[in-house]
Design an enzyme around this catalytic site. Structure first.
Site, PDB file in Angstrom:
ATOM      1  CG  HIS A 340      -1.978  -1.009   1.153  1.00 16.09           C
ATOM      2  ND1 HIS A 340      -2.682  -1.321   2.310  1.00 16.09           N
ATOM      3  CD2 HIS A 340      -2.350  -1.751  -0.004  1.00 16.09           C
ATOM      4  CE1 HIS A 340      -3.701  -2.220   2.095  1.00 16.09           C
ATOM      5  NE2 HIS A 340      -3.550  -2.632   0.627  1.00 16.09           N
ATOM      6  CB  CYS A 649       6.807  -4.643 -19.796  1.00 19.17           C
ATOM      7  SG  CYS A 649       6.579  -6.402 -19.231  1.00 19.17           S
TER       8      CYS A 649
HETATM    9  C1  PEP Z   1       8.817  -8.673 -14.459  1.00 17.13           C
HETATM   10  O1  PEP Z   1       8.792  -9.709 -14.037  1.00 17.13           O
HETATM   11  O2  PEP Z   1       9.676  -8.010 -15.032  1.00 17.13           O
HETATM   12  C2  PEP Z   1       7.441  -8.021 -14.641  1.00 17.13           C
HETATM   13  C3  PEP Z   1       7.284  -6.961 -15.541  1.00 17.13           C
HETATM   14  O3  PEP Z   1       6.517  -8.501 -13.922  1.00 17.13           O
HETATM   15  P1  PEP Z   1       6.493  -8.255 -12.109  1.00 17.13           P
HETATM   16  O4  PEP Z   1       7.389  -7.325 -11.947  1.00 17.13           O
HETATM   17  O5  PEP Z   1       4.878  -7.854 -12.061  1.00 17.13           O
HETATM   18  O6  PEP Z   1       6.735  -9.504 -11.697  1.00 17.13           O
END
Ligand code: PEP
Ligand code: MG
Length: 724
Positions: A340, A649
């Protein structure tokens, strides 16, 4: 002793009087597993600082070693009893000895003794245990039991490596979040009147939270989900009932609140799930509010400009209250990026760090500090040269931010005209405001589990459909890549009983849960397909480890697609590349996926076998390194050969130099948190990509050691005067 707390000598006298006991003593843990008599009422005062027991030695040592209370009518005949002549303790028969523990860590032992043999009553044991908790809090604040590791206060500079919760840089004085303050009074004479006092405070707190949700939310569309979840905890009868019971049993309202809050915190602490641990912080936050209201506190004062808040734990309402007082950034010891505090800090644009222990114990209010949330670093009492260098960086950054505003409307491209798409990583509906604020090209990662974690429940199809449709509406035709639920392991599955796992990040999580319990996945996919309402839709599956898993997930999606009355105009099905094994199945995978998206956070942790949540090894392995770039190149080659777009990403894309290196390698779509879009765009706009790509190829060929690839690229960028 801690700021504002009574000295231990007063505490023991007070307890002895309350308990009608001849003796009350506190033993404190010293380095080397030693328990030292730190204060006593009733034993020989000359023994203070002299009487020392090994953990495990004597009754006090036994209590320390086992962590359990001993209630002994005839202590001297207990097999563990040892005699220390300097204490003069011969005549005392009965002994109640309780561990002083905080956050699972032993800080000392509190004992009460009486001349006559007797077993202490339940209420007496409770009282002494409550006092022990208060003492633990005070000892922790004073740094006892951890002096060798963490030290307390002092004028020396101290550095803490932490995780970035929200990026940014702040220089300013420290303010310390008090947590739960200590009750002045332990017992109440009239439980009925005390209960009435408590009920008034509870009603006032609930009204305050309602007012916060109705009127006090920050500008823009505020993180209502988080506050709604908080309101549910505030109304939860469970913990309040226990507070009421403790008051009926004779504790003062303050002592009862403190006791239950600490109990809840202890229980939560042992749970790996960060979301459940957040609930503990929420309850502590509420306990603080109740105590404030019982003490008749009025509106708090504003803080000095640039103030950096340090807290052990921080609930959402407290964070909002501090934000109203004007803090410029924060560092919270027990906070994770999905928690949070992090969600709110990002929404409020407050730079924030989390996950480094000992910060609050090492700081005093007003001390100068630097919060470098970009690099995951908190520096307390920085050396003057360091402070000056940071001050220069901060003013350069402020000047640059003014230029960013001009960039927003322009398409992203390098100086030599290579176009790049910059997309946003988001998890809550209000973050979509950032599309307009940053001029991003779309949503490159929509983490669907975040809203559910904030709500504390997996919502039904209709509810999910409304959320996803709202996201597509707000994106106004820009692409949105929805990622299916990445829950399980260390992210709780609401309502599901999940066995504890040794390695939750590598356990039964994400698509593994989706394939083993397809009803959950199917419901989500149906909601997404319905939400599209005929518009194009992109869905990607996380944590895929084999081409067969991707095929199975896609088959479920296709089956659902066949069932919806109005399928999307175009359905793109993507695979996240987060598990290294996929790099060796690209020939099987790439023809079947419509796009690939690298989750660099997980890919890094699995490539280097380095837990991404472990602050101790954060920064040990660099994204800008030969093995990572070899892996990514393999992906780009396979994607290009089959005409399948490959994007990235994870957090790597949010660091401008790393983003530039990715573009240099051949990536044309990157997705990142909102605060990174304009800095990355500004950097790319000034780079001659052809020249940079040649340099990158050369650097990759050279056999460089740890960190050297970054150093070389950074030196080049600085030489060129690029805005890093
Ligand atoms: C990652 O693992 O780089 C990703 C984008 O997913 P998360 O950070 O939500 O695991
Ligand atoms: Mg991931």
């Amino acid at each position: 002793m801690a700021r504002g707390a009574a000295p231990l000598s007063e505490v023991v006298a007070l307890v002895a009087a309350e308990m009608v006991a001849e003796v009350c003593s506190i033993y404190v843990v010293r380095p080397g597993e030693i328990l030292e008599l730190a204060a006593t009422h009733g034993l020989n005062p000359a023994a203070v600082g002299r009487t020392r027991l090994q953990v495990g030695e004597g009754i006090v040592g036994l209590v320390a070693a086992t962590g359990t209370t001993l209630n002994l009518p005839d202590a001297q005949n207990h097999p563990a009893f040892v005699y220390r002549p300097e204490t003069g303790e011969e005549p005392f028969a009965s002994m109640l000895s309780v561990p002083v523990r905080r956050a699972g860590r032993l800080r000392g032992v509190l004992t009460v003794q009486n001349r006559l043999p007797r077993r202490y009553g339940e209420l007496e044991v409770e009282t002494v245990e409550t006092v022990a908790m208060l003492i633990a809090e005070a000892l922790a604040a004073a740094g006892a039991g951890e002096a060798s590791e963490e030290g307390a206060g002092g004028a020396m500079p101290r550095r803490f490596v932490a995780s970035t919760l929200a990026p940014g840089l702040v220089l300013g004085p420290v303010v310390v979040h008090g947590g739960v303050r200590q009750p002045a009074r332990l017992l109440a004479d009239d439980p009925a009147a005390e209960l009435a006092r408590l009920e008034r405070a509870v009603a006032a707190m609930q009204a305050e939270i309602d007012a916060l949700i109705e009127g006090g939310l920050p500008p823009g569309e505020a993180p209502r989900e988080v506050l709604e979840a908080y309101r549910l905890v505030a109304a939860d009868a469970g913990w309040l009932r226990r507070v009421r019971e403790a008051v009926r049993g004779g504790l003062s309202a303050e002592a009862a609140i403190h006791r239950i809050a600490e109990e809840v915190h202890e229980r939560m602490r042992r749970i790996a799930d960060p979301h459940l641990r957040e609930r503990g912080a929420d309850i502590e936050d509420m306990a603080g509010r109740l105590l404030g209201s019982l003490a008749g506190e009025t509106a708090p004062e504003p803080v000095p400009p640039g103030a950096i808040l340090l807290a052990r734990r921080l609930g959402p309402a407290d964070l909002l209250a501090w934000q109203a007082r004007g803090i410029a950034g924060l560092a919270v010891e027990e906070a994770s990026p999905a928690g949070h505090a992090a969600i709110l800090a990002r929404a409020l644009g407050l730079p924030a760090l989390g996950g480094a222990r000992g910060m609050t114990a090492a700081a005093e209010a007003g001390a100068p500090a630097i919060l470098d949330a970009d690099q995951g670093l908190l520096i307390l009492r920085p050396e003057s040269e360091v402070a000056e260098a940071y001050a220069r960086a901060a003013s350069a950054r402020a000047a640059r931010r003014a230029d960013y505003a001009l960039l927003r409307e322009r398409p992203t491209a390098t100086r030599d005209g290579v176009g790049v798409r910059l997309m946003l990583n988001v998890g809550l509906a209000f973050e979509l405001d950032q599309l307009a604020a940053t001029g991003a090209d779309g949503i490159g990662l929509y983490r669907t589990e975040i809203a559910m974690l904030a709500r504390g429940a997996i919502t039904d199809v209709a509810d999910q459909e409304a959320v996803y449709a709202g996201v597509l509406d707000r994106a106004e035709g820009r692409p949105v890549l929805f990622r299916t639920l990445d829950l399980g392991g260390d992210k709780m599955l609401p309502g599901a009983e999940v066995a504890a796992e040794e390695n939750p990040a590598m356990g039964w999580r994400s698509i593994r849960v989706g394939l083993d319990r397809p009803a959950l996945l199917r419901r989500q996919l149906r909601a997404l397909l319905l939400a599209a309402r005929g518009r194009p839709l992109s869905i990607m599956f996380p944590m895929i480890a084999t081409a067969a898993e991707f095929r199975a997930a896609r088959a479920i999606l296709r089956a659902e697609e066949a069932r919806v009355p109005r399928p999307p105009a175009r359905l793109a099905v993507g695979c996240m590349v987060e598990v290294p094994a996929l790099l060796f199945q690209l020939e099987a995978l790439a023809p079947e996926a419509d796009f690939l998206s690298v989750g660099s956070n997980d890919l890094m942790q699995f490539l280097f076998a380095a837990d991404r949540a472990n602050a101790q090894i954060a920064g040990r392995y660099d994204f800008l390194s030969a093995p990572v770039f070899a892996a990514l190149e393999r992906l780009l080659v396979a994607g290009t050969a089959l005409g399948k777009p490959v994007s990235l990403c994870g957090e790597a894309a949010a660091r401008p130099l790393d983003a530039l290196a990715l573009v240099g390698l051949g990536f044309r779509t990157l997705s990142m948190s909102a605060s990174a879009i304009l800095p990355v765009k500004a950097l790319l706009a000034e780079v001659d990509l052809a020249g940079f790509a040649a340099l990158l190829a050369e650097v990759r060929r050279a056999d460089l050691g740890a960190g050297e690839m970054r150093e070389t690229l950074e030196a080049w960028a600085r030489e060129q005067g690029l805005p890093l």
